[in-house]
Design an enzyme around this catalytic site. Structure first.
Site, PDB file in Angstrom:
ATOM      1  CB  CYS A 167      83.238  35.928  95.074  1.00  0.00           C
ATOM      2  SG  CYS A 167      81.893  34.708  95.075  1.00  0.00           S
ATOM      3  CD  GLN A 202      67.564  51.914 102.385  1.00  0.00           C
ATOM      4  OE1 GLN A 202      68.214  51.471 101.440  1.00  0.00           O
ATOM      5  NE2 GLN A 202      66.613  52.823 102.234  1.00  0.00           N
ATOM      6  CB  CYS A 249      67.530  52.819  94.846  1.00  0.00           C
ATOM      7  SG  CYS A 249      65.875  52.493  94.192  1.00  0.00           S
TER       8      CYS A 249
END
Length: 405
Positions: free
Chosen positions: A63, A242, A363
């Site tokens: 990126c 999610q 998480c």
């Protein structure tokens, strides 16, 4: 502060290289174990100035915003050691609680990319920018493309800028759904009141499924829906999903497998039912969550879906009113998937119950380890732990664990 030479010893849980200098521990982003680097800055978090000796595991980031954007921390790390590190975040959190556990290889659940994104929008002197905050900064980085998103979200940045031109400073959430982008905006109340009448036109102009501002549906061209097992569920405005479709499928598969032959289960912190509907293909399910719109959507989908075992869904604040042992009588298994804060109150009640199988989804490895300690103290044994990576290139990792008595 002058550059300091450092030997990177490992990677910490925030994805930063760890080194020692002058008797103290410091953290340097974008570095890898066994690298020799120079860094500058005060405090414990330094800024990388040069990689003197690179690790053989270093790869080129893909990126163009990497290193400036605060979204990804680890695009520079080769896949296998990166995934091993993600699994170590889970085993390390358990070890800190004095539990040794073998963590299965981290499953790559990135799939087609992230299907939801939250963008910051700012308007200054008539110029609108949209994107993510720069790394370790409150400065907005203007972005036109993010390669970790699903292709369906390619237009998200243009959508955010178009809305920002009218609403000014705001936060724009975009979710990819079967009907198109579902857009949820947080904006100033005075701006909303002033521009309310003009906002509906954005749905057609930007080809949106739905536009909501501050929780109010402004206009909808088509009901945003998602497929959860056999069920098609209407997504509430700003509703939680999610991060990736493959992540949801992976977590659900691990949960269902961990339940084994259970025939009567509870799904706690159930959201709109990504686990509940799949569990209901083989077992009775009682689902609970404090999110009223999510439970309403879940109940509507229950009525519209055939081929499932009996399901119920109810609103309940499981932080303040966890399911008590008496209410768990007759349950073979309990699944719980709390927010990042974990499920301490519910874990304590579950530890006192007679439930034979508990499946924890988390998480946050740290709060997961705390809840695991409570369950183990109540007579459960930790049988299986799997790490799942749906926030790829970041320091976040999901956990699915099976506990049995």
């Amino acid at each position: 502060m002058a550059d300091v030479a450092l030997a990177i010893e490992g990677v910490g849980r925030r994805g930063e290289g760890v080194a020692r200098t002058g008797g103290r521990t410091v953290f340097v982003p974008y570095t890898l174990p066994d690298e020799e680097v120079t860094a500058e800055g005060a405090g414990e978090r330094l800024s990388l100035t040069a990689v003197v000796t690179a690790s053989p595991d270093r790869v080129a980031p893909f990126c163009r915003h990497y290193g400036r954007c605060g979204g990804c921390q680890l695009q520079h790390w080769r896949e296998q050691p990166y995934r091993s590190w993600k699994a170590s975040l889970v085993s390390g959190a358990l070890k800190a609680r004095s539990f040794e556990a073998a963590v299965a290889d981290c499953i790559d659940a990135h799939g087609a990319g992230r299907r939801r994104v939250a963008l910051h929008v700012r308007k200054r002197n008539g110029v609108v920018t949209a994107g993510y905050m720069a790394a370790r900064s409150h400065t907005l980085l203007d972005i036109g493309h993010c390669p970790v998103l699903e292709p369906a979200l390619e237009r998200a940045f243009d959508i955010a800028r178009a809305l920002g031109a009218t609403l000014g400073d705001c936060d724009v959430g975009v979710t990819a759904t079967r009907a198109g982008p579902d857009v949820s905006v947080k904006a100033g109340r005075d701006v909303l009141a002033r521009e309310h009448g003009s906002l509906a036109s954005f749905v057609n102009a930007l080809k949106l499924a739905r536009l909501s501002v501050n929780g109010e549906v402004i206009a909808s061209a088509a009901a945003p829906r998602v497929q959860l097992g056999k069920a098609t569920v209407a997504l509430p405005p700003g509703g939680f999903l999610q991060a990736t479709a493959q992540g949801e499928e992976t977590l659900a598969r691990l949960v269902v497998d961990a339940l084994g032959k259970a025939r009567n289960a509870a799904d706690l912190f159930c959201g709109i039912g990504p686990f509940a509907f799949r569990i209901a293909e083989r077992a009775r399910v009682a689902a609970y969550d404090n999110d009223r719109p999510a439970i309403a959507a879940l109940n509507a989908a229950i009525k519209a879906t055939s081929g499932l075992k009996p399901m119920t869904a109810a609103v309940r604040d499981l932080f303040r009113e966890p399911l008590a042992p008496g209410e768990m009588e007759g349950l073979d298994a309990v699944v719980f998937d709390p927010p990042r804060a974990g499920a301490e109150a519910q874990a304590r009640q579950l530890a006192r119950s007679k439930v034979k199988t508990a499946v924890a989804v988390s998480c946050d490895p740290v709060t997961f380890a705390r809840d695991a300690e409570i369950l183990i103290g109540g007579g459960f044994s930790l049988k299986q732990v799997t790490a799942v990576d749906q926030f790829k290139y970041s320091s976040h990792v999901e956990v699915v664990a099976r506990f049995t008595r």
